[in-house]
Design an enzyme around this catalytic site. Structure first.
Site, PDB file in Angstrom:
ATOM      1  N   ASP A 212      -6.299  -7.183  -6.619  1.00  9.42           N
ATOM      2  CA  ASP A 212      -7.288  -6.419  -5.849  1.00  9.42           C
ATOM      3  C   ASP A 212      -8.542  -7.267  -5.695  1.00  9.42           C
ATOM      4  O   ASP A 212      -9.484  -7.134  -6.473  1.00  9.42           O
ATOM      5  CB  ASP A 212      -7.628  -5.119  -6.587  1.00  9.42           C
ATOM      6  CG  ASP A 212      -6.403  -4.273  -6.852  1.00  9.42           C
ATOM      7  OD1 ASP A 212      -5.859  -3.699  -5.902  1.00  9.42           O
ATOM      8  OD2 ASP A 212      -5.965  -4.195  -8.017  1.00  9.42           O
TER       9      ASP A 212
ATOM     10  N   SER B  50       0.843  -1.200   0.000  1.00 13.91           N
ATOM     11  CA  SER B  50       0.000   0.000   0.000  1.00 13.91           C
ATOM     12  C   SER B  50       0.875   1.246   0.000  1.00 13.91           C
ATOM     13  O   SER B  50       1.974   1.248   0.549  1.00 13.91           O
ATOM     14  CB  SER B  50      -0.909   0.014   1.237  1.00 13.91           C
ATOM     15  OG  SER B  50      -1.898   1.020   1.113  1.00 13.91           O
TER      16      SER B  50
ATOM     17  N   ARG C 255      -0.391   7.248   2.808  1.00 11.77           N
ATOM     18  CA  ARG C 255      -1.050   8.502   2.433  1.00 11.77           C
ATOM     19  C   ARG C 255      -1.162   9.417   3.633  1.00 11.77           C
ATOM     20  O   ARG C 255      -1.177   8.965   4.768  1.00 11.77           O
ATOM     21  CB  ARG C 255      -2.474   8.234   1.898  1.00 11.77           C
ATOM     22  CG  ARG C 255      -2.511   7.393   0.676  1.00 11.77           C
ATOM     23  CD  ARG C 255      -3.863   7.355  -0.031  1.00 11.77           C
ATOM     24  NE  ARG C 255      -5.032   7.679   0.738  1.00 11.77           N
ATOM     25  CZ  ARG C 255      -5.828   6.776   1.306  1.00 11.77           C
ATOM     26  NH1 ARG C 255      -5.542   5.493   1.246  1.00 11.77           N
ATOM     27  NH2 ARG C 255      -6.899   7.146   1.959  1.00 11.77           N
TER      28      ARG C 255
ATOM     29  N   ASP D  15       3.891   5.312  -5.479  1.00  9.01           N
ATOM     30  CA  ASP D  15       2.936   5.602  -6.552  1.00  9.01           C
ATOM     31  C   ASP D  15       3.674   6.431  -7.594  1.00  9.01           C
ATOM     32  O   ASP D  15       4.094   7.552  -7.331  1.00  9.01           O
ATOM     33  CB  ASP D  15       1.740   6.378  -5.990  1.00  9.01           C
ATOM     34  CG  ASP D  15       0.636   6.562  -7.027  1.00  9.01           C
ATOM     35  OD1 ASP D  15       0.954   6.622  -8.241  1.00  9.01           O
ATOM     36  OD2 ASP D  15      -0.536   6.662  -6.638  1.00  9.01           O
TER      37      ASP D  15
ATOM     38  N   GLU E  41       2.731  -3.147 -17.912  1.00  4.64           N
ATOM     39  CA  GLU E  41       1.284  -3.333 -17.704  1.00  4.64           C
ATOM     40  C   GLU E  41       0.490  -2.902 -18.927  1.00  4.64           C
ATOM     41  O   GLU E  41      -0.615  -3.363 -19.155  1.00  4.64           O
ATOM     42  CB  GLU E  41       0.823  -2.470 -16.518  1.00  4.64           C
ATOM     43  CG  GLU E  41       0.857  -3.147 -15.193  1.00  4.64           C
ATOM     44  CD  GLU E  41       0.152  -2.296 -14.153  1.00  4.64           C
ATOM     45  OE1 GLU E  41      -1.010  -2.598 -13.845  1.00  4.64           O
ATOM     46  OE2 GLU E  41       0.763  -1.334 -13.659  1.00  4.64           O
TER      47      GLU E  41
END
Length: 346
Positions: free
Chosen positions: A286, A98, A101, A140, A203
């Protein structure tokens, strides 16, 4: 034994699970009840059976989930629920990932974010949930080089202070944004400090230069790698680098089909790498967003590519070799698999 029962009872390793994308329908329900003012509905947080979304639309789903998960309390609940759900599905070893944030409205900081995930892992351990969980801190790619470097510095601290729970770095985020060259120094720093690297690569099509660059590090595992090989518009040169470095691929079948980067299950690149005898690990990506779990992913691979129960068992067992935890943990897991192995495979 019926195929689905076999898959459920199969001990499994999950190496590619994004925390916020793994939030189940039941947990979303609890989060929605806590925040009625957001007017969020279930259809905005998951992609149901038979539905497809563009990659961009998939990332929109994450934005909605992030609105629901914005405090330490939310993160703790989400992480403990996700860990227990994986355990209930027969997963014995899990690497969650993760992006830390910060949320000014709730006072959440990136450091507290990681600490809260660690607390959830420790809580499940105290409750004797039958699963070994580790954490990969995610970069990210949309946030650029400076934030990437800050994320690596945080991860380095936790590598030393988390008693082996924080073990690596994930590179993810919208693959159409930014370029890997801007993140090279941060990734190299992470590798030099002893953090393991799992990088989302190829990807989307036409990322040859970036993929080539990142494979030079090289990463310890590859996420997706959908367009690496020539049949998918990649190149033999890229394949050769992956093979020479023996880099395992984390493959997520339903995610790729629902996210429309692969046309259908039969055309999934699992077949290409598996037939070559290259290390592959079946993962969910996910499980909440794509309405799946690891047992279903194994069943999908088995039925699509004609794998026997014994071949599935072997696939699951071999995944132990590709985890980022130390050799002592690998040995414990291998013993667990030996204890659970059906008589007919011995």
């Amino acid at each position: 034994m019926r195929p689905m029962r076999f898959m459920r009872e199969l001990p499994k390793v999950e190496l590619h699970a994004h925390l916020n994308g793994s939030v189940s329908f039941q947990t979303i329900e609890k989060l929605i009840r806590r925040k009625p003012q957001l007017n969020i509905e279930h259809s905005m947080t998951a992609i149901g059976k038979g539905q497809r979304r563009t990659l961009d639309e998939c990332f929109q789903v994450f934005k909605v989930i992030h609105q629901l998960v914005d405090s330490e309390e939310d993160i703790f609940m989400v992480a403990t629920d996700v860990i227990k759900e994986f355990a209930a599905d027969g997963v014995k070893y899990l690497e969650l990932r993760s992006t830390p944030r910060e949320e000014t409205t709730t006072g959440l900081t990136k450091r507290r974010y990681i600490e809260t995930v660690i607390k959830a892992i420790q809580q499940c351990k105290r409750e004797r949930v039958d699963i070994d969980v580790r954490f990969l801190v995610a970069i990210d790619r949309r946030n650029g080089s400076q934030v990437a470097m800050e994320t690596v510095q945080l991860a380095e601290e936790f590598l030393l202070s988390s008693d082996g729970l924080v073990i690596g770095i994930d590179l993810s985020g919208d693959p159409t944004v930014g370029h890997g060259r801007d993140l090279l120094s941060a990734l190299q720093k992470a590798k030099d400090s002893g953090l393991k690297l799992s990088l989302h690569l190829s990807e989307v099509p036409s990322q040859h230069d970036e993929t080539d660059l990142l494979l030079n590090i090289p990463p310890d595992r590859i996420g997706h790698g959908t367009f690496l090989h020539p049949e998918m518009g990649g190149s033999q040169g890229l394949v050769d680098k992956v093979v020479q470095n023996n880099i395992p691929l984390e493959l997520c079948l339903t995610s790729n089909v629902k996210g429309q980067t692969v046309q259908c299950y039969a055309e999934h690149h699992f077949k290409y790498w598996y037939q070559m005898g290259h290390p592959v690990v079946i993962c969910t990506d996910d499980k909440g967003v794509f309405a799946t779990d690891l047992s279903q992913e194994y069943k999908m691979a088995a039925t699509t590519f004609g794998l026997s129960h014994e071949a599935v068992w072997k696939l699951s067992q071999q995944a132990i070799d590709y985890i980022f935890a130390p050799d002592s943990v690998k040995e414990q897991l291998k013993q667990k698999w030996r204890d659970l192995q059906p008589q007919e495979f011995k």
